[in-house]
Design an enzyme around this catalytic site. Structure first.
Site, PDB file in Angstrom:
ATOM      1  N   THR A 158       0.747  -0.951   0.120  1.00  0.00           N
ATOM      2  CA  THR A 158       0.055  -0.070   0.088  1.00  0.00           C
ATOM      3  C   THR A 158       0.779   1.180  -0.097  1.00  0.00           C
ATOM      4  OG1 THR A 158      -0.150  -0.270   2.455  1.00  0.00           O
ATOM      5  CG2 THR A 158      -2.157  -1.127   0.968  1.00  0.00           C
ATOM      6  N   LYS A 184       4.263  -6.832   4.234  1.00  0.00           N
ATOM      7  CA  LYS A 184       3.756  -5.412   3.654  1.00  0.00           C
ATOM      8  C   LYS A 184       3.745  -4.897   4.983  1.00  0.00           C
ATOM      9  CE  LYS A 184       0.724  -3.417   3.458  1.00  0.00           C
ATOM     10  NZ  LYS A 184      -0.284  -2.357   4.409  1.00  0.00           N
ATOM     11  N   THR A 195       1.863  -8.956  12.344  1.00  0.00           N
ATOM     12  CA  THR A 195       2.426  -7.892  11.610  1.00  0.00           C
ATOM     13  C   THR A 195       1.147  -7.425  10.643  1.00  0.00           C
ATOM     14  OG1 THR A 195       4.075  -6.739  10.370  1.00  0.00           O
ATOM     15  CG2 THR A 195       3.473  -9.051   9.751  1.00  0.00           C
ATOM     16  N   GLU A 285       6.746   5.021   7.324  1.00  0.00           N
ATOM     17  CA  GLU A 285       6.439   5.953   6.251  1.00  0.00           C
ATOM     18  C   GLU A 285       7.312   7.286   6.525  1.00  0.00           C
ATOM     19  OE1 GLU A 285       1.734   4.595   5.757  1.00  0.00           O
ATOM     20  OE2 GLU A 285       2.164   5.893   7.261  1.00  0.00           O
ATOM     21  N   ASN A 408      -0.124  10.285   5.568  1.00  0.00           N
ATOM     22  CA  ASN A 408      -1.355   9.883   6.076  1.00  0.00           C
ATOM     23  C   ASN A 408      -2.462  10.954   6.133  1.00  0.00           C
ATOM     24  OD1 ASN A 408      -1.123   7.219   7.734  1.00  0.00           O
ATOM     25  ND2 ASN A 408       0.949   8.209   7.978  1.00  0.00           N
ATOM     26  N   SER A 413      -7.430  10.064  -0.136  1.00  0.00           N
ATOM     27  CA  SER A 413      -7.751  10.814  -1.318  1.00  0.00           C
ATOM     28  C   SER A 413      -7.106  10.190  -2.707  1.00  0.00           C
ATOM     29  CB  SER A 413      -7.203  12.139  -1.276  1.00  0.00           C
ATOM     30  OG  SER A 413      -5.648  12.158  -0.951  1.00  0.00           O
TER      31      SER A 413
END
Length: 413
Positions: A158, A184, A195, A285, A408, A413
């Site tokens: 993702t 992932k 996880t 991230e 985030n 969107s």
């Protein structure tokens, strides 16, 4: 998915060998985005055993509920994974989607829904249109082949910036067996018995019960010792599949995790889990720093884990790391708020091997220039000595950057 690959991504990616009894295929089904590979089908030969550990979230996804209910059967014939939609917080429609997906997969693979395992990742709260699997899973079942591990690892991504894979070959008895893993995860990561999504495959002949014991023990110091942001996903799923194909080459059938013949395998299995867990931390991230938090001298390992997690999950500690600031005051704060035994006047703190604080105060030999230079490194170790006992633990995390907020803030969107 992010376009820029994390600067912490592994430089060496292993060649993933085939696992006898496993075939893979991927496709773009348009689950959320067009022209993006978002479905993985893994097919298993008859007799493949399965084990799993899942999120402890009280709001689990429909796929987690589905897998939990089918683990007791102990056998798997197929795994269907989709990205783009987590099928979580979707009410009755979510349950119906899992039933329909498993039914389509069973028909495509000549199996029964009870032996189909599911995992979904992506946006929470949006209904999953399982009719999109119609035809797609039929095509995947026909196209499935023993290779394609990197394609499989990419299909489940993702916000990940790179596919996460690991492999090991080890002896079981006199036969060689292979273990492959993929994962992932880059955000909403504070695993609790699992996880985000991770799958382990082996040709070793191991019973479902023994595999479950291995998995449950193995995650404690690997996936359960990783945090990106302190948030446990609704969808955390870790499944292990053992085809047993190596029995044809002389591998002994294992029915107990304590079987001494399993020693080398267990070490390699845990190594795969640890490798994948670290890759998740490296792909946090917006991450620019891999951070290892080590806590020693605690009253117990459990206490050390709680303190380490308090440090690793602190936004103030993580932003200091992002700013390359050895701010031990923030570490002191995180130790103090953990709710575990700690004595301020016995506390010592080190960054990348340089002690900055000792006996509850700044180290007399502290040199800010020396420490600041160390903080520019891509991997940072924070070591805390409590001086209270023999309890020790370590966890992995990453820094907290502006990019985390940007990723985030735009996720839906």
């Amino acid at each position: 998915m992010s376009t820029a690959v994390s600067p912490l991504a592994p430089t060496d990616v292993p060649d993933m060998p085939q696992i006898d009894g496993v075939r893979l295929a991927t496709a773009a089904a348009g689950i959320r985005y067009k022209n993006r590979t978002d479905v993985l089908l893994a097919l298993f030969d008859k007799g493949t055993t399965v084990a799993g550990v899942f999120t402890k979230s009280k709001c689990p996804s429909a796929a987690v509920d589905w897998c939990r209910a089918r683990l007791k059967g102990g056998e798997a014939r197929a795994l269907v994974v989709n990205s783009g939609n987590a099928n979580a917080f979707t009410g009755k429609t979510g349950k119906q989607a899992t039933t329909l997906t498993a039914s389509i997969a069973a028909k495509a693979t000549g199996s029964t829904p009870a032996k189909i395992f599911l995992a979904s990742t992506g946006v929470i709260g949006e209904p999953l249109d399982a009719t999109k699997f119609n035809g797609v899973l039929d095509d995947l079942a026909k196209a499935a082949e023993p290779h394609g591990w990197m394609n499989a690892a990419t299909a489940i991504m993702t916000t990940d910036t790179f596919p996460k894979v690991a492999t090991a070959t080890v002896k079981l008895g006199k036969a060689r067996v292979t273990i492959n893993g993929m994962a992932k995860g880059a955000g909403m990561i504070a695993p609790d018995m699992a996880t985000m999504l991770s799958f382990i495959f082996t040709d070793a002949p191991i019973s479902a019960g023994a595999l479950q014991s291995l998995l449950k023990t193995g995650v404690e110091d690997t996936f359960n010792a990783v945090t990106i942001d302190g948030d446990t996903s609704t969808s955390d799923t870790l499944l292990a599949f053992a085809t047993g194909a190596a029995a044809a080459h002389g591998a002994p059938k294992i029915t107990r995790a304590s079987d001494p013949r399993l020693k080398a395998f267990t070490k390699a299995f845990n190594g795969i889990l640890a490798d994948l867990a670290e890759q998740v931390a490296r792909d946090g991230e917006g991450a620019r720093k891999l951070v290892e938090v080590v806590v020693e001298g605690a009253t117990s390992k459990t206490s050390a884990r709680k303190i380490a997690m308090s440090i690793a999950n602190s936004p103030l500690v993580k932003t200091a790391i992002a700013g390359e600031d050895a701010n031990w005051g923030r570490v002191v704060m995180a130790v103090g708020k953990a709710g575990e035994p700690a004595n301020r006047d016995k506390l010592s703190i080190a960054f990348n091997g340089i002690r900055v604080a000792t006996k509850g105060a700044r180290d007399p030999s502290y040199d800010e220039k020396e420490v600041s230079a160390l903080m520019k490194q891509p991997k940072i170790q924070i070591k805390v000595g409590l001086g209270l006992g023999k309890g020790r633990d370590r966890v992995l995390t990453c820094d907290l950057t502006k990019e985390y907020v940007a990723i985030n803030g735009d996720y839906r969107s």
